[in-house]
Design a protein around this motif. Structure first.
Motif, PDB file in Angstrom:
ATOM      1  N   TYR A  12      13.328  39.478  17.876  1.00  0.00           N
ATOM      2  CA  TYR A  12      12.276  38.544  17.264  1.00  0.00           C
ATOM      3  C   TYR A  12      11.107  39.048  16.758  1.00  0.00           C
ATOM      4  O   TYR A  12      10.793  40.167  17.213  1.00  0.00           O
ATOM      5  N   ALA A  13      10.715  38.279  15.790  1.00  0.00           N
ATOM      6  CA  ALA A  13       9.287  38.741  15.269  1.00  0.00           C
ATOM      7  C   ALA A  13       8.381  37.494  15.392  1.00  0.00           C
ATOM      8  O   ALA A  13       8.630  36.542  15.385  1.00  0.00           O
ATOM      9  N   VAL A  51      12.724  44.602   6.849  1.00  0.00           N
ATOM     10  CA  VAL A  51      12.890  43.319   8.114  1.00  0.00           C
ATOM     11  C   VAL A  51      13.497  42.148   7.311  1.00  0.00           C
ATOM     12  O   VAL A  51      13.119  41.813   6.332  1.00  0.00           O
ATOM     13  N   LYS A  52      14.523  41.777   7.928  1.00  0.00           N
ATOM     14  CA  LYS A  52      15.346  40.696   7.014  1.00  0.00           C
ATOM     15  C   LYS A  52      15.470  39.462   8.167  1.00  0.00           C
ATOM     16  O   LYS A  52      15.325  39.658   9.337  1.00  0.00           O
ATOM     17  N   HIS A  53      15.152  38.201   7.320  1.00  0.00           N
ATOM     18  CA  HIS A  53      15.592  36.956   7.882  1.00  0.00           C
ATOM     19  C   HIS A  53      16.295  36.231   7.112  1.00  0.00           C
ATOM     20  O   HIS A  53      15.897  35.914   5.935  1.00  0.00           O
ATOM     21  N   LYS A  54      17.609  35.732   7.558  1.00  0.00           N
ATOM     22  CA  LYS A  54      18.445  34.981   6.705  1.00  0.00           C
ATOM     23  C   LYS A  54      18.914  35.669   5.411  1.00  0.00           C
ATOM     24  O   LYS A  54      19.269  36.836   5.544  1.00  0.00           O
ATOM     25  N   ARG A  56      16.614  36.556   3.062  1.00  0.00           N
ATOM     26  CA  ARG A  56      15.133  37.113   2.636  1.00  0.00           C
ATOM     27  C   ARG A  56      14.921  38.602   3.326  1.00  0.00           C
ATOM     28  O   ARG A  56      15.071  38.876   4.367  1.00  0.00           O
ATOM     29  N   ARG A  76      11.297  40.200  21.522  1.00  0.00           N
ATOM     30  CA  ARG A  76      10.495  40.423  20.613  1.00  0.00           C
ATOM     31  C   ARG A  76      10.074  41.888  20.186  1.00  0.00           C
ATOM     32  O   ARG A  76       9.855  42.837  20.894  1.00  0.00           O
ATOM     33  N   PHE A  85       5.062  38.006   6.848  1.00  0.00           N
ATOM     34  CA  PHE A  85       5.789  37.024   7.461  1.00  0.00           C
ATOM     35  C   PHE A  85       6.028  35.966   6.416  1.00  0.00           C
ATOM     36  O   PHE A  85       7.045  35.186   6.418  1.00  0.00           O
ATOM     37  N   LEU A  88       8.961  36.277   4.299  1.00  0.00           N
ATOM     38  CA  LEU A  88      10.206  36.047   4.902  1.00  0.00           C
ATOM     39  C   LEU A  88      10.504  34.518   5.070  1.00  0.00           C
ATOM     40  O   LEU A  88      11.472  34.086   5.070  1.00  0.00           O
ATOM     41  N   ALA A  89       9.166  33.851   5.293  1.00  0.00           N
ATOM     42  CA  ALA A  89       9.182  32.326   5.514  1.00  0.00           C
ATOM     43  C   ALA A  89       9.258  31.254   4.363  1.00  0.00           C
ATOM     44  O   ALA A  89       9.660  30.324   4.345  1.00  0.00           O
TER      45      ALA A  89
END
Length: 90
Positions: A12-13, A51-54, A56, A76, A85, A88-89
């Motif tokens: 987690y981030a 850093v990857k999220h989905k 992105r 985390r 952030f 990524l969001a």
């Protein structure tokens, strides 16, 4: 030429932002939430990590230590700057 190391961590981030602006980070630099930086116990200062999220991704530079140890035990692994952030969001 710097060495490239491929190491993957999954966890987690979170992010930290405006409330810490201009406070010194562990590397001595003042914190700027508008820069692409992060805090991690797992990488040396000035290491650039992706850093990857989905679907992105963002590349950040490690400038601080964190998250708090009790949060690391909960999974985390990194605290991102607000700018990282947002990338990524969005």
């Amino acid at each position: 030429m710097p060495a490239r190391v491929r190491a993957q961590r999954i966890g987690y981030a979170s992010f930290y932002g405006e409330e810490l602006r201009d406070r010194p980070m562990a590397n001595g630099e003042p914190f700027d939430p508008d820069q692409l930086t992060a805090a991690s116990w797992f990488y040396p200062f000035d290491t650039q990590i992706r850093v990857k999220h989905k679907n992105r991704a963002v590349t950040v530079r490690i400038t601080d230590r964190g998250p708090a140890f009790h949060l690391v035990r909960q999974g985390r692994i990194i605290d991102l700057s607000a700018a990282a952030f947002r990338q990524l969001a969005d």
